[in-house]
Design a protein around this motif. Structure first.
Motif, PDB file in Angstrom:
ATOM      1  N   ASP A  63       4.943 -10.274  -4.539  1.00 30.39           N
ATOM      2  CA  ASP A  63       3.966  -9.214  -4.796  1.00 30.39           C
ATOM      3  C   ASP A  63       4.487  -7.861  -4.298  1.00 30.39           C
ATOM      4  N   VAL A  64       5.203  -7.874  -3.170  1.00 28.75           N
ATOM      5  CA  VAL A  64       5.817  -6.637  -2.679  1.00 28.75           C
ATOM      6  C   VAL A  64       6.910  -6.186  -3.645  1.00 28.75           C
ATOM      7  N   CYS A  65       7.717  -7.126  -4.111  1.00 29.77           N
ATOM      8  CA  CYS A  65       8.806  -6.785  -5.046  1.00 29.77           C
ATOM      9  C   CYS A  65       8.271  -6.120  -6.311  1.00 29.77           C
ATOM     10  N   ASP A  66       7.089  -6.546  -6.741  1.00 27.53           N
ATOM     11  CA  ASP A  66       6.478  -5.947  -7.932  1.00 27.53           C
ATOM     12  C   ASP A  66       6.160  -4.465  -7.744  1.00 27.53           C
ATOM     13  N   THR A  67       6.119  -4.006  -6.508  1.00 24.31           N
ATOM     14  CA  THR A  67       5.778  -2.605  -6.242  1.00 24.31           C
ATOM     15  C   THR A  67       6.996  -1.746  -5.893  1.00 24.31           C
ATOM     16  N   LEU A  68       8.169  -2.359  -5.733  1.00 25.66           N
ATOM     17  CA  LEU A  68       9.367  -1.579  -5.404  1.00 25.66           C
ATOM     18  C   LEU A  68       9.696  -0.606  -6.527  1.00 25.66           C
ATOM     19  N   THR A  69      10.154   0.568  -6.153  1.00 23.52           N
ATOM     20  CA  THR A  69      10.510   1.577  -7.147  1.00 23.52           C
ATOM     21  C   THR A  69      11.704   1.124  -7.980  1.00 23.52           C
ATOM     22  N   LEU A  70      11.811   1.657  -9.179  1.00 22.52           N
ATOM     23  CA  LEU A  70      12.898   1.282 -10.086  1.00 22.52           C
ATOM     24  C   LEU A  70      14.172   2.068  -9.834  1.00 22.52           C
ATOM     25  N   SER A  71      14.022   3.306  -9.349  1.00 26.38           N
ATOM     26  CA  SER A  71      15.185   4.167  -9.142  1.00 26.38           C
ATOM     27  C   SER A  71      14.829   5.286  -8.171  1.00 26.38           C
ATOM     28  N   CYS A  72      15.870   5.952  -7.684  1.00 23.98           N
ATOM     29  CA  CYS A  72      15.680   7.107  -6.806  1.00 23.98           C
ATOM     30  C   CYS A  72      16.617   8.222  -7.255  1.00 23.98           C
ATOM     31  N   VAL A  73      16.211   9.449  -6.967  1.00 24.09           N
ATOM     32  CA  VAL A  73      17.059  10.615  -7.211  1.00 24.09           C
ATOM     33  C   VAL A  73      17.177  11.384  -5.911  1.00 24.09           C
ATOM     34  N   VAL A  74      18.414  11.495  -5.427  1.00 25.77           N
ATOM     35  CA  VAL A  74      18.671  12.194  -4.167  1.00 25.77           C
ATOM     36  C   VAL A  74      18.871  13.671  -4.455  1.00 25.77           C
ATOM     37  N   GLU A  75      17.962  14.489  -3.911  1.00 32.51           N
ATOM     38  CA  GLU A  75      18.060  15.956  -4.020  1.00 32.51           C
ATOM     39  C   GLU A  75      18.284  16.446  -5.457  1.00 32.51           C
ATOM     40  N   ASP A  76      17.671  15.814  -6.424  1.00 33.11           N
ATOM     41  CA  ASP A  76      17.788  16.198  -7.827  1.00 33.11           C
ATOM     42  C   ASP A  76      19.223  16.180  -8.356  1.00 33.11           C
ATOM     43  N   HIS A  77      20.132  15.486  -7.651  1.00 31.04           N
ATOM     44  CA  HIS A  77      21.530  15.478  -8.071  1.00 31.04           C
ATOM     45  C   HIS A  77      22.126  14.086  -8.269  1.00 31.04           C
ATOM     46  N   LEU A  78      21.665  13.101  -7.530  1.00 29.85           N
ATOM     47  CA  LEU A  78      22.287  11.784  -7.556  1.00 29.85           C
ATOM     48  C   LEU A  78      21.261  10.734  -7.960  1.00 29.85           C
ATOM     49  N   PHE A  79      21.487  10.127  -9.119  1.00 32.80           N
ATOM     50  CA  PHE A  79      20.590   9.099  -9.643  1.00 32.80           C
ATOM     51  C   PHE A  79      21.037   7.741  -9.127  1.00 32.80           C
ATOM     52  N   CYS A  80      20.128   6.998  -8.505  1.00 34.01           N
ATOM     53  CA  CYS A  80      20.455   5.705  -7.901  1.00 34.01           C
ATOM     54  C   CYS A  80      19.565   4.615  -8.477  1.00 34.01           C
ATOM     55  N   ALA A 132       0.830  -1.214   0.000  1.00 32.54           N
ATOM     56  CA  ALA A 132       0.000   0.000   0.000  1.00 32.54           C
ATOM     57  C   ALA A 132       0.862   1.260   0.000  1.00 32.54           C
ATOM     58  N   ILE A 133       2.011   1.213   0.648  1.00 31.22           N
ATOM     59  CA  ILE A 133       2.925   2.365   0.669  1.00 31.22           C
ATOM     60  C   ILE A 133       3.715   2.453  -0.628  1.00 31.22           C
ATOM     61  N   LEU A 134       4.239   1.316  -1.069  1.00 32.04           N
ATOM     62  CA  LEU A 134       5.132   1.300  -2.229  1.00 32.04           C
ATOM     63  C   LEU A 134       4.438   1.638  -3.545  1.00 32.04           C
ATOM     64  N   VAL A 135       3.170   1.280  -3.698  1.00 35.48           N
ATOM     65  CA  VAL A 135       2.476   1.586  -4.963  1.00 35.48           C
ATOM     66  C   VAL A 135       2.317   3.086  -5.163  1.00 35.48           C
ATOM     67  N   GLU A 136       2.403   3.851  -4.106  1.00 33.47           N
ATOM     68  CA  GLU A 136       2.269   5.305  -4.197  1.00 33.47           C
ATOM     69  C   GLU A 136       3.564   5.981  -4.641  1.00 33.47           C
ATOM     70  N   GLU A 137       4.671   5.257  -4.630  1.00 29.39           N
ATOM     71  CA  GLU A 137       5.943   5.851  -5.022  1.00 29.39           C
ATOM     72  C   GLU A 137       6.084   5.880  -6.540  1.00 29.39           C
ATOM     73  N   ASP A 138       6.921   6.782  -6.992  1.00 29.12           N
ATOM     74  CA  ASP A 138       7.180   6.973  -8.413  1.00 29.12           C
ATOM     75  C   ASP A 138       8.250   5.989  -8.880  1.00 29.12           C
ATOM     76  N   ASN A 139       8.320   5.730 -10.174  1.00 29.13           N
ATOM     77  CA  ASN A 139       9.400   4.918 -10.740  1.00 29.13           C
ATOM     78  C   ASN A 139      10.758   5.597 -10.576  1.00 29.13           C
ATOM     79  N   VAL A 140      10.737   6.920 -10.464  1.00 28.57           N
ATOM     80  CA  VAL A 140      11.926   7.712 -10.154  1.00 28.57           C
ATOM     81  C   VAL A 140      11.577   8.458  -8.865  1.00 28.57           C
ATOM     82  N   GLN A 141      11.813   7.805  -7.742  1.00 22.42           N
ATOM     83  CA  GLN A 141      11.376   8.322  -6.449  1.00 22.42           C
ATOM     84  C   GLN A 141      12.339   9.389  -5.932  1.00 22.42           C
ATOM     85  N   PRO A 142      11.846  10.599  -5.629  1.00 20.88           N
ATOM     86  CA  PRO A 142      12.725  11.606  -5.036  1.00 20.88           C
ATOM     87  C   PRO A 142      13.050  11.252  -3.579  1.00 20.88           C
ATOM     88  N   VAL A 143      14.300  11.450  -3.202  1.00 25.53           N
ATOM     89  CA  VAL A 143      14.763  11.152  -1.850  1.00 25.53           C
ATOM     90  C   VAL A 143      15.483  12.378  -1.316  1.00 25.53           C
TER      91      VAL A 143
END
Length: 194
Positions: free
Chosen positions: A148-165, A24-35
């Motif tokens: 089923d949880v793994c299917d909802t994990l985000t694909l990537s994160c961006v830390v402070e619009d500077h670091l792509f993970c 329920a929490i993870l489906v709300e995150e973006d494929n490029v989740q800001p951190v």
């Protein structure tokens, strides 16, 4: 969280509830989740529960420290025949539920049905994650809930619009963040294409 940190497994019912809450929490995150910064970025854990606990001892326990984990949670039994992968994954999703803005989890190449059903080639491991769940609970139900949880994990994160993970790279068909955002992630990882 306290039980999991002690290395104690949960009941199948508790795991199902935990997985539902995490999804329920993870489906709300973006494929490029800001951190937001500051955040401690942790590479692949290969399902090593005691290494995860050591990370918290050295870096600080949530919520005092923010963490971004880049995948590789589900690797199966190690030589001690302990349920390291299951404990690692359950503790991380429990922390994600408790501290959703402090714990960030990317999906890695091991967080899929195909990889978790393979027998590892690594001599230190005896069984894959599917076998681990089957051996402990006698059914594949816990494995299915985790997948089923793994299917909802985000694909990537961006830390402070500077670091792509990201776990280990992206398809050459994905050129921009907008391309990544259009990927349909709520499914098993495809064998080809983005």
């Amino acid at each position: 969280i306290a039980l999991l940190k002690q290395g104690r497994l949960l009941s199948e019912r508790q795991i199902k509830v935990l997985c539902e809450l995490a999804r329920a929490i993870l489906v709300e995150e973006d494929n490029v989740q800001p951190v937001p910064a500051p955040v401690t970025i942790c590479g692949v854990l290969p399902g090593h529960f005691h290494e995860l606990l050591n990370i918290f001892e050295v870096g600080g326990h949530p919520p005092s420290t923010n963490y971004l984990f880049l995948g590789g949670y589900l690797r199966g039994f190690n030589t001690r025949d302990s349920p390291d992968s299951l404990l690692t994954f359950l503790l991380l999703i429990a922390l994600k539920i408790r501290y959703p803005r402090r714990i960030h989890l990317c999906r890695g190449k091991f967080e899929c049905r195909f990889m978790t059903q393979q027998r590892p080639f690594n001599y230190e491991q005896k069984f894959g994650f599917y076998d681990e769940c089957l051996r402990i609970y006698g059914t594949a139900d816990v494995w299915k809930c985790c997948m089923d949880v793994c299917d909802t994990l985000t694909l990537s994160c961006v830390v402070e619009d500077h670091l792509f993970c990201v776990h280990s790279g992206l398809s050459p068909e994905l050129d921009t963040f907008d391309d990544i955002r259009t990927v349909r992630r709520f499914q098993e990882q495809p064998h080809e294409g983005p």
